[in-house]
Design a protein around this motif. Structure first.
Motif, mmCIF file in Angstrom:
data_model
loop_
_atom_site.group_PDB
_atom_site.id
_atom_site.type_symbol
_atom_site.label_atom_id
_atom_site.label_comp_id
_atom_site.label_asym_id
_atom_site.label_seq_id
_atom_site.Cartn_x
_atom_site.Cartn_y
_atom_site.Cartn_z
ATOM 1 N N TYR A 217 -41.339 -61.849 61.170
ATOM 2 C CA TYR A 217 -40.794 -61.222 59.966
ATOM 3 C C TYR A 217 -40.592 -59.744 60.240
ATOM 4 O O TYR A 217 -41.499 -59.051 60.712
ATOM 5 N N SER A 218 -39.383 -59.266 59.942
ATOM 6 C CA SER A 218 -39.050 -57.872 60.220
ATOM 7 C C SER A 218 -38.907 -57.091 58.915
ATOM 8 O O SER A 218 -38.469 -57.622 57.888
ATOM 9 N N PHE A 219 -39.272 -55.804 58.984
ATOM 10 C CA PHE A 219 -39.173 -54.893 57.843
ATOM 11 C C PHE A 219 -38.458 -53.632 58.328
ATOM 12 O O PHE A 219 -38.912 -52.982 59.268
ATOM 13 N N ASP A 220 -37.329 -53.300 57.683
ATOM 14 C CA ASP A 220 -36.482 -52.201 58.131
ATOM 15 C C ASP A 220 -36.197 -51.229 57.001
ATOM 16 O O ASP A 220 -36.369 -51.533 55.808
ATOM 17 N N VAL A 221 -35.678 -50.045 57.394
ATOM 18 C CA VAL A 221 -35.435 -48.972 56.430
ATOM 19 C C VAL A 221 -34.114 -49.147 55.689
ATOM 20 O O VAL A 221 -33.929 -48.599 54.598
ATOM 21 N N SER A 222 -33.183 -49.899 56.282
ATOM 22 C CA SER A 222 -31.861 -50.023 55.668
ATOM 23 C C SER A 222 -31.216 -51.330 56.088
ATOM 24 O O SER A 222 -31.672 -52.016 57.026
ATOM 25 N N GLU A 223 -30.133 -51.662 55.421
ATOM 26 C CA GLU A 223 -29.395 -52.878 55.759
ATOM 27 C C GLU A 223 -28.828 -52.779 57.173
ATOM 28 O O GLU A 223 -28.878 -53.738 57.941
ATOM 29 N N GLU A 224 -28.315 -51.608 57.522
ATOM 30 C CA GLU A 224 -27.770 -51.426 58.874
ATOM 31 C C GLU A 224 -28.844 -51.614 59.938
ATOM 32 O O GLU A 224 -28.639 -52.294 60.945
ATOM 33 N N ALA A 225 -30.028 -51.037 59.707
ATOM 34 C CA ALA A 225 -31.125 -51.179 60.660
ATOM 35 C C ALA A 225 -31.593 -52.632 60.746
ATOM 36 O O ALA A 225 -31.938 -53.126 61.826
ATOM 37 N N ALA A 226 -31.583 -53.327 59.600
ATOM 38 C CA ALA A 226 -32.009 -54.729 59.584
ATOM 39 C C ALA A 226 -31.059 -55.602 60.402
ATOM 40 O O ALA A 226 -31.495 -56.528 61.092
ATOM 41 N N TYR A 227 -29.743 -55.287 60.334
ATOM 42 C CA TYR A 227 -28.781 -56.044 61.140
ATOM 43 C C TYR A 227 -28.998 -55.778 62.631
ATOM 44 O O TYR A 227 -28.842 -56.680 63.471
ATOM 45 N N GLN A 228 -29.372 -54.560 62.983
ATOM 46 C CA GLN A 228 -29.652 -54.244 64.386
ATOM 47 C C GLN A 228 -30.873 -55.021 64.877
ATOM 48 O O GLN A 228 -30.880 -55.559 65.999
ATOM 49 N N THR A 229 -31.905 -55.103 64.028
ATOM 50 C CA THR A 229 -33.080 -55.895 64.379
ATOM 51 C C THR A 229 -32.713 -57.358 64.523
ATOM 52 O O THR A 229 -33.172 -58.048 65.447
ATOM 53 N N TYR A 230 -31.879 -57.841 63.619
ATOM 54 C CA TYR A 230 -31.420 -59.234 63.654
ATOM 55 C C TYR A 230 -30.759 -59.534 64.997
ATOM 56 O O TYR A 230 -31.059 -60.547 65.652
ATOM 57 N N GLU A 231 -29.862 -58.668 65.426
ATOM 58 C CA GLU A 231 -29.177 -58.864 66.698
ATOM 59 C C GLU A 231 -30.157 -58.803 67.862
ATOM 60 O O GLU A 231 -30.035 -59.550 68.836
ATOM 61 N N SER A 232 -31.129 -57.917 67.768
ATOM 62 C CA SER A 232 -32.126 -57.775 68.828
ATOM 63 C C SER A 232 -32.917 -59.063 69.009
ATOM 64 O O SER A 232 -33.173 -59.504 70.134
ATOM 65 N N VAL A 233 -33.320 -59.683 67.895
ATOM 66 C CA VAL A 233 -34.081 -60.926 67.978
ATOM 67 C C VAL A 233 -33.206 -62.062 68.521
ATOM 68 O O VAL A 233 -33.658 -62.848 69.354
ATOM 69 N N CYS A 234 -31.967 -62.125 68.060
ATOM 70 C CA CYS A 234 -31.058 -63.165 68.559
ATOM 71 C C CYS A 234 -30.858 -63.037 70.074
ATOM 72 O O CYS A 234 -30.810 -64.042 70.794
ATOM 73 N N GLU A 235 -30.736 -61.814 70.554
ATOM 74 C CA GLU A 235 -30.595 -61.601 71.996
ATOM 75 C C GLU A 235 -31.867 -62.027 72.730
ATOM 76 O O GLU A 235 -31.795 -62.588 73.828
ATOM 77 N N ALA A 236 -33.042 -61.777 72.119
ATOM 78 C CA ALA A 236 -34.305 -62.199 72.733
ATOM 79 C C ALA A 236 -34.384 -63.721 72.798
ATOM 80 O O ALA A 236 -34.867 -64.287 73.794
ATOM 81 N N TYR A 237 -33.901 -64.392 71.754
ATOM 82 C CA TYR A 237 -33.865 -65.862 71.774
ATOM 83 C C TYR A 237 -32.968 -66.363 72.895
ATOM 84 O O TYR A 237 -33.303 -67.322 73.600
#
Length: 483
Positions: A217-237
């Motif tokens: 579960y990720s917690f971010d400061v903004s929608e833009e930052a949350a999308y960056q985290t989303y992409e980071s996890v997808c790349e890790a998968y």
């Protein structure tokens, strides 16, 4: 009576070892373990891993098509895993995981840990017993319906066995009222048992009621930052499945009862799969059929490609949740102006036991298990000759080889087993090795007694057989990757 008891104690004391002493309270238990000699029995235990001592190999049994009862062995992975003694059914949708399976799962967990911690993930462990109040706050207590395993404690309070932990982790973060924007993104994950009351559990570990899952579960400061985290996890998968040698497809997916604004599934294509996928042959578009207009065959992304349908096994799922849960539980952080702000969240799951079963499903033959190289319970199995055969004296060379591999190749320590069931022929033991899926099988036979000893090496992943000197064998196995 007192005299009788005195006689009894005298007899007891005479039977005690003469060296028995009462340990001093000033000495730590660690110091005692370090200085006291091991019991006599433990000094005679051979360090070599012996197949005869492993729990499942000697109990292999044929589970053929003709011997199956209706409703049993509904897919290849289930049949092979039960046939090899890797799992044993307990209740509908629940299994015992036997030692080899636990070893494989622990290796998978290590790979997952490496990838999740590589992007900043921090591991936690949350209770499986979840309060109904949390689930009622998110309105999922009723939404999940019969899928929840529900129970009451002795005081009448309602609980469920956690199928997922969005509510729990968000309430945990909400308790920390001093969370700063400097601490974000915050990525918390766990690898634990989950419980879902499947109406028709089937396919062994592919669809059960009790299973292991990694949920982050990720917690971010903004929608833009949350999308960056989303992409980071997808790349890790993507890296994770690449390391396992599994061809995984990332497809657009429905958010379902977890909710959110964006979702993707990670699918292994397989005929046994329960999901229908649409993949464009021209561009990178791929989606679960649930997200595409019924009957559509042209690609919505490139407009020129044709969508081809296939089946898949879902092994991972990612969600961008937005503020759905953080708003409900008031999970906030202090922004640069020191004002409380609702966090943006993401949720990322991996089916740990499902990945094991799905990998076996797509990689194995009908007769034997084939593991992803990193996940094989043991990497090498050494077969000495049959006892009483003309080359019986090569048995000593087999034992020496096992010790040599462990001493000269640190990565293979604990990864080499000796099939000491020498009452069986080499052929029967090779059949067992094929079923269990050791990546490398070394046959120690006539060639080992030649002036320049040669060992037969069978690579089960490729079916290739080689005859190598001891140095050549050590060199080749030294390149085996472990985790």
């Amino acid at each position: 009576m007192e005299a009788l008891m005195h006689q009894v104690w005298q007899r007891v004391l005479r039977r005690l070892p003469r060296t028995l002493t009462v340990p001093s309270r000033n000495h730590s238990s660690c110091a005692e373990h370090a200085t006291n000699p091991a019991p006599t029995s433990s000094r005679h235990i051979k360090p070599t891993l012996l197949v005869s001592r492993l729990y499942q190999p000697s109990n292999l049994r044929d589970v053929g098509q003709d011997s199956r009862s209706p409703g049993e062995m509904t897919c290849k992975s289930q049949r092979l895993m039960q046939q090899a003694g890797l799992i044993h059914p307990s209740n509908p949708g629940c299994y015992y995981y036997l030692p080899a399976t636990v070893r494989s799962m622990e290796k998978l967990v290590r790979v997952i840990d490496q990838e999740m911690q590589g992007i900043g993930g921090q591991k936690v462990d949350m209770p499986s017993l979840c309060s109904a109040e949390l689930w009622k706050s998110s309105e999922r207590w009723d939404l999940m319906g019969k899928e929840l395993f529900r129970l009451k404690d002795r005081h009448g309070a309602d609980y469920c066995l956690g199928p997922t932990h969005e509510e729990a982790v968000t309430s945990l973060v909400a308790y920390q009222s001093t969370l700063s924007y400097r601490q974000l993104p915050l990525l918390l994950y766990q690898i634990t048992r989950k419980f879902r009351d499947e109406p028709k559990p089937r396919f062994g570990l592919l669809r059960g009621r009790e299973f292991y899952m990694k949920d982050m579960y990720s917690f971010d400061v903004s929608e833009e930052a949350a999308y960056q985290t989303y992409e980071s996890v997808c790349e890790a998968y993507t890296r994770l499945f690449s390391r396992l040698g599994l061809r995984c497809v990332q497809v657009q997916a429905d958010t379902g009862n977890i909710g959110g604004k964006l979702s993707h599934e990670f699918q292994l294509t397989a005929d046994i799969g329960e999901d229908r996928l649409l993949v464009c042959g021209t561009c990178s578009f791929s989606a679960n059929v649930e997200t595409v207009s019924p009957g559509r065959t042209d690609c919505p992304q490139c407009k020129t490609g044709t969508l081809v349908e296939s089946k898949g096994i879902e092994v991972g799922h990612t969600f961008y949740l937005g503020t759905k849960y953080s708003h409900i539980f008031n999970a906030t952080f202090s922004n640069p102006q020191n004002k409380p702000t609702i966090t943006e969240m993401g949720c990322f799951g991996l089916g740990v036991t499902r990945i094991l079963a799905a990998a076996i499903e797509v990689m194995s033959t009908e007769e034997g298990i084939r593991w992803p190289g990193l996940l094989a319970p043991y990497q090498v199995c050494v077969l000495p000759p049959k006892k009483g055969s003309k080359v019986d004296e090569a048995a000593r060379l087999a034992e020496e080889l096992v010790h040599t591999l462990g001493e000269t190749l640190p990565r293979l320590r604990g990864e080499v087993v000796l099939d000491d069931r020498t009452q069986m022929t080499i052929g029967k033991r090779l059949k067992d090795a094929n079923r269990l899926g050791y990546p490398y099988v070394v046959v120690v036979g006539q060639g080992a007694l030649e002036e320049t000893p040669r060992f037969e090496l069978i690579c089960q992943q490729t079916g290739e057989t080689m005859f190598l000197s001891k140095d050549g064998l050590v060199d080749l196995l030294g390149r085996v990757e472990t985790v």
